[in-house]
Design a protein around this motif. Sequence first.
Motif, PDB file in Angstrom:
ATOM      1  N   ILE A  10      -1.057  -5.499  -1.110  1.00 36.64           N
ATOM      2  CA  ILE A  10      -0.219  -5.555   0.085  1.00 36.64           C
ATOM      3  C   ILE A  10       1.230  -5.360  -0.346  1.00 36.64           C
ATOM      4  N   LEU A  11       1.871  -4.325   0.184  1.00 35.11           N
ATOM      5  CA  LEU A  11       3.275  -4.067  -0.107  1.00 35.11           C
ATOM      6  C   LEU A  11       4.121  -4.820   0.920  1.00 35.11           C
ATOM      7  N   SER A  12       4.928  -5.752   0.451  1.00 33.42           N
ATOM      8  CA  SER A  12       5.691  -6.583   1.378  1.00 33.42           C
ATOM      9  C   SER A  12       6.704  -5.778   2.182  1.00 33.42           C
ATOM     10  N   GLY A  13       7.117  -4.644   1.634  1.00 31.29           N
ATOM     11  CA  GLY A  13       8.036  -3.777   2.370  1.00 31.29           C
ATOM     12  C   GLY A  13       9.452  -4.303   2.388  1.00 31.29           C
ATOM     13  N   PHE A  14      10.194  -3.967   3.456  1.00 30.15           N
ATOM     14  CA  PHE A  14      11.608  -4.311   3.539  1.00 30.15           C
ATOM     15  C   PHE A  14      11.854  -5.616   4.293  1.00 30.15           C
ATOM     16  N   THR A  15      11.084  -5.862   5.350  1.00 33.21           N
ATOM     17  CA  THR A  15      11.333  -7.029   6.186  1.00 33.21           C
ATOM     18  C   THR A  15      10.101  -7.367   7.010  1.00 33.21           C
ATOM     19  N   GLY A  85       1.997  -0.368  11.022  1.00 38.23           N
ATOM     20  CA  GLY A  85       2.047  -1.817  11.129  1.00 38.23           C
ATOM     21  C   GLY A  85       1.248  -2.570  10.089  1.00 38.23           C
ATOM     22  N   HIS A  86       0.635  -1.865   9.135  1.00 39.90           N
ATOM     23  CA  HIS A  86      -0.024  -2.577   8.034  1.00 39.90           C
ATOM     24  C   HIS A  86       0.570  -2.100   6.719  1.00 39.90           C
ATOM     25  N   LYS A  87       0.445  -2.910   5.693  1.00 35.18           N
ATOM     26  CA  LYS A  87       1.177  -2.650   4.459  1.00 35.18           C
ATOM     27  C   LYS A  87       0.261  -2.572   3.242  1.00 35.18           C
ATOM     28  N   SER A  88      -0.965  -2.168   3.433  1.00 28.76           N
ATOM     29  CA  SER A  88      -1.912  -2.146   2.321  1.00 28.76           C
ATOM     30  C   SER A  88      -1.881  -0.815   1.584  1.00 28.76           C
ATOM     31  N   ILE A  89      -2.282  -0.866   0.317  1.00 30.99           N
ATOM     32  CA  ILE A  89      -2.473   0.318  -0.500  1.00 30.99           C
ATOM     33  C   ILE A  89      -3.624   0.016  -1.446  1.00 30.99           C
ATOM     34  N   SER A  90      -4.520   0.961  -1.620  1.00 31.22           N
ATOM     35  CA  SER A  90      -5.669   0.736  -2.500  1.00 31.22           C
ATOM     36  C   SER A  90      -5.204   0.579  -3.938  1.00 31.22           C
ATOM     37  N   VAL A  91      -6.045  -0.047  -4.745  1.00 34.19           N
ATOM     38  CA  VAL A  91      -5.706  -0.245  -6.153  1.00 34.19           C
ATOM     39  C   VAL A  91      -5.502   1.105  -6.840  1.00 34.19           C
ATOM     40  N   SER A  92      -6.422   2.047  -6.593  1.00 29.59           N
ATOM     41  CA  SER A  92      -6.283   3.372  -7.207  1.00 29.59           C
ATOM     42  C   SER A  92      -5.037   4.084  -6.681  1.00 29.59           C
ATOM     43  N   GLY A  93      -4.772   3.954  -5.379  1.00 29.75           N
ATOM     44  CA  GLY A  93      -3.581   4.566  -4.799  1.00 29.75           C
ATOM     45  C   GLY A  93      -2.310   3.979  -5.384  1.00 29.75           C
ATOM     46  N   CYS A  94      -2.313   2.682  -5.638  1.00 25.36           N
ATOM     47  CA  CYS A  94      -1.164   2.010  -6.231  1.00 25.36           C
ATOM     48  C   CYS A  94      -0.910   2.515  -7.646  1.00 25.36           C
ATOM     49  N   PHE A  95      -1.974   2.645  -8.422  1.00 24.32           N
ATOM     50  CA  PHE A  95      -1.818   3.113  -9.793  1.00 24.32           C
ATOM     51  C   PHE A  95      -1.372   4.566  -9.843  1.00 24.32           C
ATOM     52  N   ILE A  96      -1.871   5.389  -8.928  1.00 24.54           N
ATOM     53  CA  ILE A  96      -1.436   6.795  -8.872  1.00 24.54           C
ATOM     54  C   ILE A  96       0.045   6.868  -8.518  1.00 24.54           C
ATOM     55  N   GLN A  97       0.459   6.067  -7.534  1.00 21.18           N
ATOM     56  CA  GLN A  97       1.868   6.051  -7.146  1.00 21.18           C
ATOM     57  C   GLN A  97       2.739   5.601  -8.319  1.00 21.18           C
ATOM     58  N   PHE A  98       2.304   4.557  -9.005  1.00 19.36           N
ATOM     59  CA  PHE A  98       3.017   4.062 -10.179  1.00 19.36           C
ATOM     60  C   PHE A  98       3.199   5.168 -11.213  1.00 19.36           C
ATOM     61  N   PHE A  99       2.104   5.842 -11.532  1.00 14.31           N
ATOM     62  CA  PHE A  99       2.134   6.868 -12.584  1.00 14.31           C
ATOM     63  C   PHE A  99       3.034   8.040 -12.196  1.00 14.31           C
ATOM     64  N   VAL A 100       2.879   8.555 -10.980  1.00 15.89           N
ATOM     65  CA  VAL A 100       3.670   9.710 -10.534  1.00 15.89           C
ATOM     66  C   VAL A 100       5.151   9.350 -10.474  1.00 15.89           C
ATOM     67  N   TYR A 101       5.452   8.183  -9.927  1.00 12.29           N
ATOM     68  CA  TYR A 101       6.846   7.744  -9.798  1.00 12.29           C
ATOM     69  C   TYR A 101       7.532   7.695 -11.163  1.00 12.29           C
ATOM     70  N   PHE A 102       6.891   7.067 -12.138  1.00  9.57           N
ATOM     71  CA  PHE A 102       7.540   6.891 -13.434  1.00  9.57           C
ATOM     72  C   PHE A 102       7.532   8.168 -14.273  1.00  9.57           C
TER      73      PHE A 102
END
Length: 313
Positions: A10-15, A85-102
């Motif tokens: 769950i990504l807490s987001g901005f507010t 209105g929801h803030k979820s991201i799959s575990v695989s999606g999170c790791f892909i985002q992490f890898f691409v971002y960095f």
Amino acid sequence: MNSTMVREFILSGFTDNRELEIFIFFMLLGTYILTIMGNMVIIVITLVDHHLYTPMYFFLRHFAVLEIGFTTSTIPKALANMAMGHKSISVSGCFIQFFVYFVLGTTEFFLLAVMSVDRYLAICNPLRYSTIMHSQVCSLLVLCSWLGGILLILGPAVVLFQMPFCGSNTINHFFCDNGPLIKLACIDTSLLELMDFLIATLSLIGTLTVTIISFVNIVSTILSIPSSTGRQKAFSTCASHITVVSITYGSCIFMYIKPQGTSKFNFSKSVAILNVVVSPLLNPFIYCLRNKQVQDALRTVCRQGVGFWKKSM
């Protein structure tokens, strides 16, 4: 401990304030669209205008591509979460985002260092510049920047991806940044945190050192030019790059060159907005506003576009 216990984050987001979140959504959407458009302008004009077929603009075009990918790795997902209105991201999606971002962010550091060396050679060694910086060398330098980004991030990414996540699944951020993500692992992460710190130091401070040395030599050479017009012209070719380097490195050093846990994530989240949103937006405008060649090329492309539109009508 079972790493499959956490199936999504769950990504807490901005507010948590829905009204404020809607306002942030439209601000972020507008900024993202402008960022894509601005960097696409850089890509297009450096491809279509033959006056910009030089190493400097070759590197600038690739930097614009990186900026589009860098902001796209995080912002669309954040926008989608806010819109639905929801803030979820799959575990695989999170790791892909992490890898691409960095990977993209680290590649940017290497490319900025390459661009600094390019300006050093152009100003401090102009007679040999065209011989040294020919097209094959430029392509090789861009390729090495990509390889450097991938190889530096691959090790920590593999280690992180294999860690068990079995407790809280809330990431205190609007994307899968390494600090908040590491805090959710169920095992001791001190070795990974040290590895991340060393890699951040190497990629940030190492490439920044190359950039500083290049610009110290550039400034020394510029000051030795007897003509004030010549000094102004020489400085104008690298002023934009100095501005971009200051924004990019400044925000990243605040975020990553520190032992984990020494600053609040909310502060890192604020700095991340500068790094992920503001910097990619400003960069094309900085290069356009401070570079007469880019301005002339942009006007030429606009005139050609208007002429083509009138003929088609």
